[in-house]
Design a protein around this motif. Structure first.
Motif, short mmCIF file in Angstrom:
data_model
loop_
_atom_site.label_atom_id
_atom_site.label_comp_id
_atom_site.label_asym_id
_atom_site.label_seq_id
_atom_site.Cartn_x
_atom_site.Cartn_y
_atom_site.Cartn_z
N GLN A 142 47.65 46.34 -29.40
CA GLN A 142 47.72 46.16 -30.85
C GLN A 142 48.60 47.25 -31.45
N ASP A 143 49.57 46.85 -32.24
CA ASP A 143 50.43 47.78 -32.97
C ASP A 143 49.88 47.84 -34.39
N ASN A 144 49.12 48.87 -34.69
CA ASN A 144 48.45 48.95 -35.99
C ASN A 144 49.44 49.08 -37.14
N ALA A 145 50.54 49.75 -36.92
CA ALA A 145 51.52 49.94 -38.00
C ALA A 145 52.10 48.61 -38.45
N LYS A 146 52.19 47.66 -37.53
CA LYS A 146 52.79 46.36 -37.86
C LYS A 146 51.76 45.24 -37.94
N ASN A 147 50.49 45.58 -37.71
CA ASN A 147 49.42 44.57 -37.69
C ASN A 147 49.81 43.43 -36.76
N THR A 148 50.24 43.82 -35.58
CA THR A 148 50.76 42.88 -34.59
C THR A 148 50.05 43.08 -33.27
N VAL A 149 49.79 41.98 -32.59
CA VAL A 149 49.21 42.03 -31.25
C VAL A 149 50.27 41.54 -30.25
N ILE A 150 50.40 42.28 -29.18
CA ILE A 150 51.44 42.01 -28.19
C ILE A 150 50.80 41.62 -26.87
N LEU A 151 51.38 40.65 -26.20
CA LEU A 151 50.97 40.30 -24.84
C LEU A 151 52.16 40.54 -23.92
N GLN A 152 52.04 41.57 -23.11
CA GLN A 152 53.06 41.88 -22.11
C GLN A 152 52.68 41.15 -20.83
N MET A 153 53.58 40.31 -20.35
CA MET A 153 53.30 39.51 -19.17
C MET A 153 54.27 39.89 -18.06
N ASN A 154 53.73 40.36 -16.95
CA ASN A 154 54.53 40.77 -15.80
C ASN A 154 54.23 39.88 -14.61
N ASN A 155 55.14 39.91 -13.64
CA ASN A 155 54.98 39.12 -12.42
C ASN A 155 54.62 37.68 -12.75
N LEU A 156 55.41 37.09 -13.61
CA LEU A 156 55.12 35.74 -14.07
C LEU A 156 55.30 34.72 -12.94
N LYS A 157 54.48 33.67 -13.02
CA LYS A 157 54.50 32.62 -12.01
C LYS A 157 54.81 31.28 -12.69
N PRO A 158 55.32 30.32 -11.95
CA PRO A 158 55.59 29.01 -12.57
C PRO A 158 54.36 28.40 -13.25
N GLU A 159 53.18 28.68 -12.72
CA GLU A 159 51.96 28.14 -13.32
C GLU A 159 51.59 28.82 -14.64
N ASP A 160 52.33 29.86 -15.02
CA ASP A 160 52.12 30.47 -16.34
C ASP A 160 52.87 29.71 -17.43
N THR A 161 53.69 28.75 -17.04
CA THR A 161 54.44 27.96 -18.00
C THR A 161 53.49 27.21 -18.92
N ALA A 162 53.66 27.42 -20.23
CA ALA A 162 52.77 26.81 -21.22
C ALA A 162 53.24 27.19 -22.61
N MET A 163 52.63 26.54 -23.59
CA MET A 163 52.77 27.00 -24.97
C MET A 163 51.68 28.04 -25.18
N TYR A 164 52.07 29.19 -25.68
CA TYR A 164 51.13 30.28 -25.91
C TYR A 164 50.83 30.38 -27.41
N TYR A 165 49.54 30.43 -27.73
CA TYR A 165 49.09 30.49 -29.11
C TYR A 165 48.27 31.76 -29.33
N CYS A 166 48.45 32.39 -30.46
CA CYS A 166 47.51 33.44 -30.84
C CYS A 166 46.49 32.84 -31.81
N ALA A 167 45.30 33.37 -31.76
CA ALA A 167 44.20 32.83 -32.55
C ALA A 167 43.25 33.94 -32.94
N SER A 168 42.61 33.74 -34.09
CA SER A 168 41.67 34.74 -34.58
C SER A 168 40.40 34.06 -35.07
N PRO A 169 39.25 34.61 -34.72
CA PRO A 169 38.00 34.03 -35.21
C PRO A 169 37.60 34.68 -36.52
#
Length: 125
Positions: free
Chosen positions: A72-99
């Motif tokens: 979480q970058d508090n200064a920007k009120n932003t959440v980041i997902l760093q994804m490494n060693n990606l695999k073909p099965e990671d292919t998808a639409m990625y959504y952020c969501a908040s409860p």
């Protein structure tokens, strides 16, 4: 009203890395709870990672452990997902969501009230 906007998706070869971001508005940083979900064609939406407790606590689904990092970058009120060693099965639409309230684990999309429009991640072999 919480609003979420994703950015940073794209295409990468297997073994590569991508960083996707979710900018949140309508909620203060200390109250922000935010998860990343993904959905591939023909599959159910699945939870990937979650950050809450003012950014002090994180949760990872098994598919993300050891490869993805949520922060979480508090200064920007932003959440980041760093994804490494990606695999073909990671292919998808990625959504952020908040409860609107605390949620239990593992992640369940039905418990999340606010959603971004998504960003596409494509991993080629």
């Amino acid at each position: 009203q919480v609003q979420l906007v994703e950015s940073g998706g794209g295409s990468v070869q297997a073994g590569g890395s991508l960083k996707i971001s979710c900018a949140a508005s309508g909620v203060t940083t200390d109250k922000l709870r935010l998860a990343w979900f993904r959905q591939a064609p023909g599959k159910e939406r699945e939870g990937v990672a979650y950050i809450y407790n003012g950014g002090r606590t994180t949760y990872y689904a098994d598919v993300a452990k050891g490869r993805f990092t949520i922060s979480q970058d508090n200064a920007k009120n932003t959440v980041i997902l760093q994804m490494n060693n990606l695999k073909p099965e990671d292919t998808a639409m990625y959504y952020c969501a908040s409860p609107s309230a605390s949620v239990g684990l593992p992640l369940n999309a039905a418990h999340f009230d606010y959603w971004g429009k998504g960003t596409q991640v494509t991993v080629s072999s």
